[in-house]
Design a protein around this motif. Structure first.
Motif, short mmCIF file in Angstrom:
data_model
loop_
_atom_site.label_atom_id
_atom_site.label_comp_id
_atom_site.label_asym_id
_atom_site.label_seq_id
_atom_site.Cartn_x
_atom_site.Cartn_y
_atom_site.Cartn_z
N ALA A 2 50.55 42.76 32.14
CA ALA A 2 49.75 42.02 31.15
C ALA A 2 48.82 42.97 30.42
CB ALA A 2 48.94 40.94 31.85
N THR A 3 48.64 42.72 29.15
CA THR A 3 47.73 43.56 28.38
C THR A 3 46.29 43.33 28.77
OG1 THR A 3 47.64 41.86 26.67
CG2 THR A 3 49.29 43.60 26.41
N GLY A 4 45.99 42.20 29.45
CA GLY A 4 44.62 41.90 29.85
C GLY A 4 44.02 42.97 30.74
N ARG A 5 44.84 43.75 31.42
CA ARG A 5 44.31 44.76 32.32
C ARG A 5 43.68 45.93 31.60
NH1 ARG A 5 49.46 44.55 35.72
NH2 ARG A 5 49.15 42.54 36.67
N THR A 6 44.07 46.16 30.38
CA THR A 6 43.54 47.30 29.67
C THR A 6 42.41 46.92 28.72
OG1 THR A 6 45.20 47.04 27.94
CG2 THR A 6 45.74 48.50 29.78
N VAL A 171 41.86 48.30 50.53
CA VAL A 171 41.98 47.19 49.60
C VAL A 171 41.78 47.68 48.17
CG1 VAL A 171 40.88 45.05 48.81
CG2 VAL A 171 41.34 45.40 51.24
N CYS A 172 40.79 48.53 47.98
CA CYS A 172 40.52 49.10 46.66
C CYS A 172 41.74 49.85 46.14
CB CYS A 172 39.30 50.02 46.74
SG CYS A 172 38.95 50.91 45.21
N ASP A 173 42.33 50.70 46.98
CA ASP A 173 43.50 51.48 46.57
C ASP A 173 44.64 50.57 46.15
OD1 ASP A 173 42.08 53.76 47.18
OD2 ASP A 173 43.02 54.08 49.13
N ARG A 174 44.85 49.49 46.89
CA ARG A 174 45.94 48.58 46.56
C ARG A 174 45.66 47.83 45.26
NH1 ARG A 174 47.69 44.97 51.58
NH2 ARG A 174 49.13 44.22 49.95
N LEU A 175 44.43 47.43 45.07
CA LEU A 175 44.07 46.74 43.82
C LEU A 175 44.30 47.66 42.62
CD1 LEU A 175 40.77 44.90 44.86
CD2 LEU A 175 42.94 43.81 44.24
N VAL A 176 43.84 48.90 42.75
CA VAL A 176 43.99 49.86 41.64
C VAL A 176 45.46 50.13 41.37
CG1 VAL A 176 43.58 52.25 40.94
CG2 VAL A 176 41.73 50.92 42.00
N ALA A 177 46.24 50.34 42.44
CA ALA A 177 47.67 50.59 42.27
C ALA A 177 48.37 49.41 41.61
CB ALA A 177 48.30 50.90 43.62
N ALA A 178 47.86 48.20 41.85
CA ALA A 178 48.47 47.00 41.27
C ALA A 178 48.07 46.80 39.81
CB ALA A 178 48.08 45.78 42.09
N GLY A 179 47.05 47.54 39.34
CA GLY A 179 46.66 47.44 37.94
C GLY A 179 45.24 46.98 37.70
N VAL A 180 44.48 46.70 38.75
CA VAL A 180 43.08 46.29 38.58
C VAL A 180 42.26 47.50 38.14
CG1 VAL A 180 41.02 45.53 39.82
CG2 VAL A 180 43.21 44.39 40.21
N THR A 181 41.46 47.32 37.11
CA THR A 181 40.70 48.44 36.55
C THR A 181 39.18 48.26 36.65
OG1 THR A 181 41.00 47.39 34.39
CG2 THR A 181 42.48 49.21 34.96
N SER A 182 38.72 47.14 37.21
CA SER A 182 37.29 46.93 37.44
C SER A 182 37.12 46.25 38.80
CB SER A 182 36.67 46.05 36.34
OG SER A 182 36.65 46.73 35.10
N ILE A 183 36.16 46.78 39.58
CA ILE A 183 35.97 46.27 40.94
C ILE A 183 34.48 46.02 41.18
CG2 ILE A 183 36.09 46.89 43.39
CD1 ILE A 183 38.64 48.44 42.75
N LEU A 184 34.21 44.84 41.73
CA LEU A 184 32.86 44.51 42.20
C LEU A 184 32.89 44.61 43.71
CD1 LEU A 184 29.99 43.51 41.55
CD2 LEU A 184 30.86 41.17 41.68
N ASN A 185 32.14 45.56 44.25
CA ASN A 185 32.23 45.87 45.67
C ASN A 185 31.01 45.36 46.44
OD1 ASN A 185 32.88 47.04 48.16
ND2 ASN A 185 31.84 48.95 47.64
N PHE A 186 31.24 44.42 47.35
CA PHE A 186 30.18 43.93 48.23
C PHE A 186 30.26 44.57 49.61
CE2 PHE A 186 30.20 40.58 45.07
CZ PHE A 186 28.87 40.19 45.00
N GLY A 196 38.89 55.93 34.90
CA GLY A 196 39.38 54.75 34.21
C GLY A 196 39.17 53.47 34.98
N VAL A 197 38.70 53.58 36.23
CA VAL A 197 38.41 52.40 37.04
C VAL A 197 36.90 52.30 37.22
CG1 VAL A 197 38.69 51.25 39.27
CG2 VAL A 197 40.62 52.50 38.24
#
Length: 263
Positions: A2-6, A171-186, A196-197
């Protein structure tokens, strides 16, 4: 994919400083409260006070948005709400996944403020098989084995990590590998991510420790003030030297010790 990731909010391409970006949500919160009270306009001084900044900084921040207000009138509240929302990317739908559905993750899932601000919780994910299928905030908890498929199917670009510290990096590595480019970490740990992340960390214990520091400092200042008050010289009567507190063993004006001695 999806283009939404970029997608990235327009703030970076327009050269808005990161410090200004960090204050935009404060202004938006104050403006939203004014909008809910049907307040049509607001001065820079009033809005700055509501947001907890000084008015000169607010005017400088708004200049990056091309908004300067009207002399004698102030800023149009509804227009500013729209303008800041647009700059923050809140006028579009942002699907979010929450990974880690313990007490904190469940509380985040139940938080009603996400939807009103443009964030849609698309899925809840946890590694505990016992939680799979359990309904939380109207959504079924899904197992981490499905993480990559969930990210792809829902065009997710933002992930929220609420796992224990030991699981957060994986979990972070898997999210990034899947295409997630922004992470809120608690999770109470620092995450390593590629260029780029973007990562925003929320650590409640650190915030409490900072508050404890300020409380300790205030208590110390009060103690110093109390000690200083006991050392102030007493007023003289008829030209006589001021009496000194009990226990003061400094010599008197003639070199003799004071009559009052410590017990």
């Amino acid at each position: 994919m999806a283009t939404g990731r970029t997608h990235r909010p327009a703030t970076r391409s327009r050269g808005i400083p990161e410090a200004t970006v960090a204050r935009l949500p404060l202004y938006l919160r104050a403006l939203t409260a004014l909008s809910e009270r049907s307040v049509p306009t607001v001065s820079s001084e009033e809005l700055a006070a509501a947001a907890g900044v000084n008015s000169a900084k607010l005017r400088k921040d708004f200049s990056y948005l091309g908004s300067y207000g009207t002399r004698g009138v102030g800023y149009d509240v509804e227009y500013l709400v729209y303008q800041i929302s647009r700059e923050l990317g809140l006028t579009q739908d942002w699907p979010v996944v929450i990974v880690g559905i313990g007490n904190l993750g469940a509380a985040l899932a139940n938080y009603g403020g996400f939807a009103s601000r443009g964030f849609r919780v698309a899925a809840l994910i946890d590694a505990d098989p016992a939680l799979s299928g359990r309904m939380v905030a109207g959504l079924p908890v899904r197992h981490t084995d499905e993480l990559e498929a969930i990210v792809a199917d829902n065009q997710v670009s933002i992930g929220v990590i609420a796992t224990p510290a030991g699981a957060a990096q994986e979990v972070c590595d898997r999210l990034v590998a899947a295409g997630v480019t922004s992470i809120l970490n608690f999770a109470p740990t620092v995450l390593a991510v590629p260029d780029g992340v973007d990562v925003r960390k929320v650590d409640l214990s650190i915030e409490l420790q900072i508050l404890a520091f300020h409380e300790q400092r205030k208590a110390g200042e009060e103690l110093d003030g109390a000690v200083a008050a006991t050392r102030r010289p007493l007023p003289k009567a008829d030209g006589a030297p001021a009496a000194r507190p009990a226990g003061d063993e400094r010599p008197g004006p003639d070199g003799d010790l004071p009559a009052v001695m410590p017990a």
